[in-house]
Write a protein that holds these residues in place. Structure first.
Motif, mmCIF file in Angstrom:
data_model
loop_
_atom_site.group_PDB
_atom_site.id
_atom_site.type_symbol
_atom_site.label_atom_id
_atom_site.label_comp_id
_atom_site.label_asym_id
_atom_site.label_seq_id
_atom_site.Cartn_x
_atom_site.Cartn_y
_atom_site.Cartn_z
ATOM 1 N N THR A 124 7.494 16.293 16.876
ATOM 2 C CA THR A 124 8.518 15.415 17.435
ATOM 3 C C THR A 124 9.590 16.132 18.244
ATOM 4 O O THR A 124 10.094 15.588 19.241
ATOM 5 N N ALA A 125 9.971 17.336 17.850
ATOM 6 C CA ALA A 125 11.147 18.006 18.420
ATOM 7 C C ALA A 125 11.176 18.032 19.950
ATOM 8 O O ALA A 125 12.222 17.750 20.551
ATOM 9 N N PRO A 126 10.074 18.363 20.638
ATOM 10 C CA PRO A 126 10.141 18.443 22.104
ATOM 11 C C PRO A 126 10.454 17.118 22.796
ATOM 12 O O PRO A 126 10.813 17.104 23.978
ATOM 13 N N HIS A 127 10.312 15.996 22.098
ATOM 14 C CA HIS A 127 10.488 14.685 22.715
ATOM 15 C C HIS A 127 11.836 14.039 22.409
ATOM 16 O O HIS A 127 12.118 12.946 22.914
ATOM 17 N N VAL A 128 12.651 14.691 21.610
ATOM 18 C CA VAL A 128 13.876 14.047 21.135
ATOM 19 C C VAL A 128 14.810 13.687 22.284
ATOM 20 O O VAL A 128 15.364 12.577 22.328
ATOM 21 N N SER A 129 14.976 14.573 23.232
ATOM 22 C CA SER A 129 15.897 14.311 24.341
ATOM 23 C C SER A 129 15.480 13.061 25.112
ATOM 24 O O SER A 129 16.316 12.213 25.440
ATOM 25 N N GLU A 130 14.191 12.929 25.411
ATOM 26 C CA GLU A 130 13.728 11.753 26.143
ATOM 27 C C GLU A 130 13.867 10.492 25.295
ATOM 28 O O GLU A 130 14.194 9.418 25.811
ATOM 29 N N LEU A 131 13.613 10.600 24.007
ATOM 30 C CA LEU A 131 13.751 9.435 23.122
ATOM 31 C C LEU A 131 15.187 8.916 23.133
ATOM 32 O O LEU A 131 15.415 7.708 23.111
ATOM 33 N N VAL A 132 16.142 9.821 23.185
ATOM 34 C CA VAL A 132 17.544 9.414 23.281
ATOM 35 C C VAL A 132 17.767 8.620 24.559
ATOM 36 O O VAL A 132 18.421 7.572 24.574
ATOM 37 N N GLY A 133 17.197 9.096 25.641
ATOM 38 C CA GLY A 133 17.341 8.405 26.914
ATOM 39 C C GLY A 133 16.728 7.021 26.931
ATOM 40 O O GLY A 133 17.165 6.151 27.690
ATOM 41 N N LEU A 134 15.719 6.813 26.070
ATOM 42 C CA LEU A 134 15.074 5.506 25.980
ATOM 43 C C LEU A 134 15.814 4.559 25.043
ATOM 44 O O LEU A 134 15.411 3.406 24.882
ATOM 45 N N GLY A 135 16.873 5.065 24.421
ATOM 46 C CA GLY A 135 17.667 4.216 23.542
ATOM 47 C C GLY A 135 17.196 4.179 22.110
ATOM 48 O O GLY A 135 17.558 3.250 21.371
ATOM 49 N N LEU A 136 16.380 5.154 21.693
ATOM 50 C CA LEU A 136 15.942 5.188 20.298
ATOM 51 C C LEU A 136 17.156 5.261 19.388
ATOM 52 O O LEU A 136 18.009 6.127 19.528
ATOM 53 N N LYS A 137 17.242 4.342 18.431
ATOM 54 C CA LYS A 137 18.432 4.238 17.579
ATOM 55 C C LYS A 137 18.344 5.103 16.335
ATOM 56 O O LYS A 137 19.346 5.672 15.899
ATOM 57 N N SER A 138 17.160 5.149 15.734
ATOM 58 C CA SER A 138 17.075 5.847 14.447
ATOM 59 C C SER A 138 15.676 6.384 14.228
ATOM 60 O O SER A 138 14.698 5.894 14.799
ATOM 61 N N VAL A 139 15.595 7.394 13.370
ATOM 62 C CA VAL A 139 14.320 8.013 13.000
ATOM 63 C C VAL A 139 14.275 8.169 11.489
ATOM 64 O O VAL A 139 15.226 8.664 10.872
ATOM 65 N N ASN A 140 13.179 7.707 10.895
ATOM 66 C CA ASN A 140 12.878 8.009 9.504
ATOM 67 C C ASN A 140 11.995 9.239 9.487
ATOM 68 O O ASN A 140 10.884 9.219 10.034
ATOM 69 N N LEU A 141 12.476 10.299 8.878
ATOM 70 C CA LEU A 141 11.786 11.591 8.877
ATOM 71 C C LEU A 141 11.294 11.888 7.469
ATOM 72 O O LEU A 141 12.085 11.906 6.517
ATOM 73 N N SER A 142 10.000 12.098 7.327
ATOM 74 C CA SER A 142 9.415 12.340 6.006
ATOM 75 C C SER A 142 9.574 13.812 5.621
ATOM 76 O O SER A 142 9.002 14.686 6.274
ATOM 77 N N ILE A 143 10.358 14.054 4.575
ATOM 78 C CA ILE A 143 10.512 15.403 4.027
ATOM 79 C C ILE A 143 10.561 15.275 2.512
ATOM 80 O O ILE A 143 11.557 14.828 1.951
ATOM 81 N N ASP A 144 9.486 15.648 1.849
ATOM 82 C CA ASP A 144 9.408 15.494 0.395
ATOM 83 C C ASP A 144 9.943 16.689 -0.361
ATOM 84 O O ASP A 144 10.200 16.602 -1.571
ATOM 85 N N THR A 145 10.119 17.799 0.323
ATOM 86 C CA THR A 145 10.625 19.011 -0.305
ATOM 87 C C THR A 145 11.190 19.933 0.756
ATOM 88 O O THR A 145 10.758 19.900 1.919
ATOM 89 N N LEU A 146 12.143 20.764 0.364
ATOM 90 C CA LEU A 146 12.701 21.771 1.266
ATOM 91 C C LEU A 146 12.140 23.153 0.969
ATOM 92 O O LEU A 146 12.548 24.138 1.588
ATOM 93 N N ASP A 147 11.209 23.222 0.042
ATOM 94 C CA ASP A 147 10.570 24.485 -0.321
ATOM 95 C C ASP A 147 9.246 24.596 0.428
ATOM 96 O O ASP A 147 8.392 23.710 0.335
ATOM 97 N N ARG A 148 9.065 25.688 1.174
ATOM 98 C CA ARG A 148 7.894 25.807 2.042
ATOM 99 C C ARG A 148 6.590 25.796 1.248
ATOM 100 O O ARG A 148 5.596 25.180 1.663
ATOM 101 N N GLN A 149 6.570 26.446 0.108
ATOM 102 C CA GLN A 149 5.350 26.476 -0.694
ATOM 103 C C GLN A 149 5.017 25.096 -1.255
ATOM 104 O O GLN A 149 3.860 24.656 -1.228
#
Length: 326
Positions: A101-126
């Motif tokens: 997703t990261a490379p597209h964020v700037s364009e998404l802002v320009g399209l008026g994207l209001k919010s993103v639900n981001l799935s992150i179940d853990t902050l531990d890489r393993q």
């Protein structure tokens, strides 16, 4: 505005653009993945644009793009541009795992994207690798940073899983200390592509709340929005909020304003039903816009009162969340 047979307004469409995903989260699908549908069985972007236009004319003003993972489908950004031009839509949102997703964020802002639900179940890489069967946490966190840098509203969705990420509950809650994010803890559901994989759900919404209060005894209850799926709280002095979604207990059905369209064009008026209308086949058989409007109205006129009623009227759950639409 459309209302169902229980006088609930229909204003929010969750639209799955693909059943494919680049992660293999064990609570969503088997390790070998699921049998993906041939492309010709999926809605084309042109068909999706037509559907959204019809529903917007009936009062649907919010569309959330889901999958699978939306960014694995080629042409997504062109489709997002088309959606942003549809009259009547006031809110365009997305659910993503954040890997691409990261490379597209700037364009998404320009399209008026209001919010993103981001799935992150853990902050531990393993643990992330263990849960998703992929080593992609750094890419997901880059997306989180990009979204926050562009002032997009971010809701972090974390499925609470016994023996997998319980220790992450306070770690994820701490993200709200200095960042304006909403971290939502979700009850695990049986949509993993192979049926229920636990005999009893031990980590209910009540137990999740008890766990949070063990770390934050002064947790403050906030006023939930009129169609909110989460019970929201704030830790005093923190910028963001924490929420709990009783997805398995289904405590929020009475105010549900959401419908789902799967990637193959099947309308679901409840997460727990098996699909009530094959819109793809209707369109490909020559249905006019007026025909589709009438079909939608009939489907909404016999909507289950809640997820338990919907589940009783179907075969046992065996599909993957990737095929349902997030």
């Amino acid at each position: 505005m459309l209302f169902d047979n229980h006088n609930r307004p229909i204003t929010y469409l969750r639209l799955a653009v693909t059943d494919r995903c680049n992660l293999r989260c064990f609570y969503c699908m088997p390790e070998e993945g699921i049998r993906y549908l041939p492309k010709k069985q999926l809605l084309t972007f042109e068909e999706m644009e037509r559907l959204v236009g019809i529903l917007a004319g009936l009062g649907v003003n919010k569309v959330r793009i889901t999958g699978g993972e939306p960014f694995v489908r080629n042409g997504l950004m062109a489709f997002m541009r088309a959606l942003s031009a549809i009259d009547g839509l006031t809110e365009l949102a997305m659910t993503t795992n954040g890997v691409l997703t990261a490379p597209h964020v700037s364009e998404l802002v320009g399209l008026g994207l209001k919010s993103v639900n981001l799935s992150i179940d853990t902050l531990d890489r393993q643990r992330f690798h263990q849960i998703t069967r992929r080593d992609e946490l750094p890419a997901v966190l880059r997306t989180l940073d990009e979204l926050l840098a562009h002032n997009i509203e971010v809701k972090i969705n974390a499925v609470v899983m016994e023996g997998q990420n319980i220790e992450d509950i306070p770690l994820l809650a701490e993200l709200t200390r200095d960042q304006p994010v909403a971290v939502r803890f979700i009850e695990e559901m049986p949509f993993n592509g192979e049926g229920t994989h636990y005999p009893v759900l031990n980590w209910t919404h009540r137990r999740i709340l008890t766990e949070l209060k063990s770390f934050y005894p002064d947790l403050h209850k906030l006023t939930d929005g009129p169609f909110s799926t989460s019970n929201d709280y704030q830790i005093p002095g923190y910028q963001g909020t924490v929420g709990i979604i009783a997805a398995f207990s289904r405590t929020f059905c009475g105010s549900c304003n959401r419908i789902r369209m799967t990637a193959q064009g099947v309308l679901k008026t409840c997460l727990y039903d098996s699909g009530v209308l094959n819109v793809r086949d209707l369109m490909r058989s020559g249905a006019t816009d007026a025909d589709l409007v009438e079909a939608f109205k009939q489907a909404f006129a016999s909507r289950p009162a809640n997820g338990f009623e919907a589940e009783q009227n179907r075969a046992p759950v065996s599909e993957s969340m990737a095929t349902i639409g997030g």
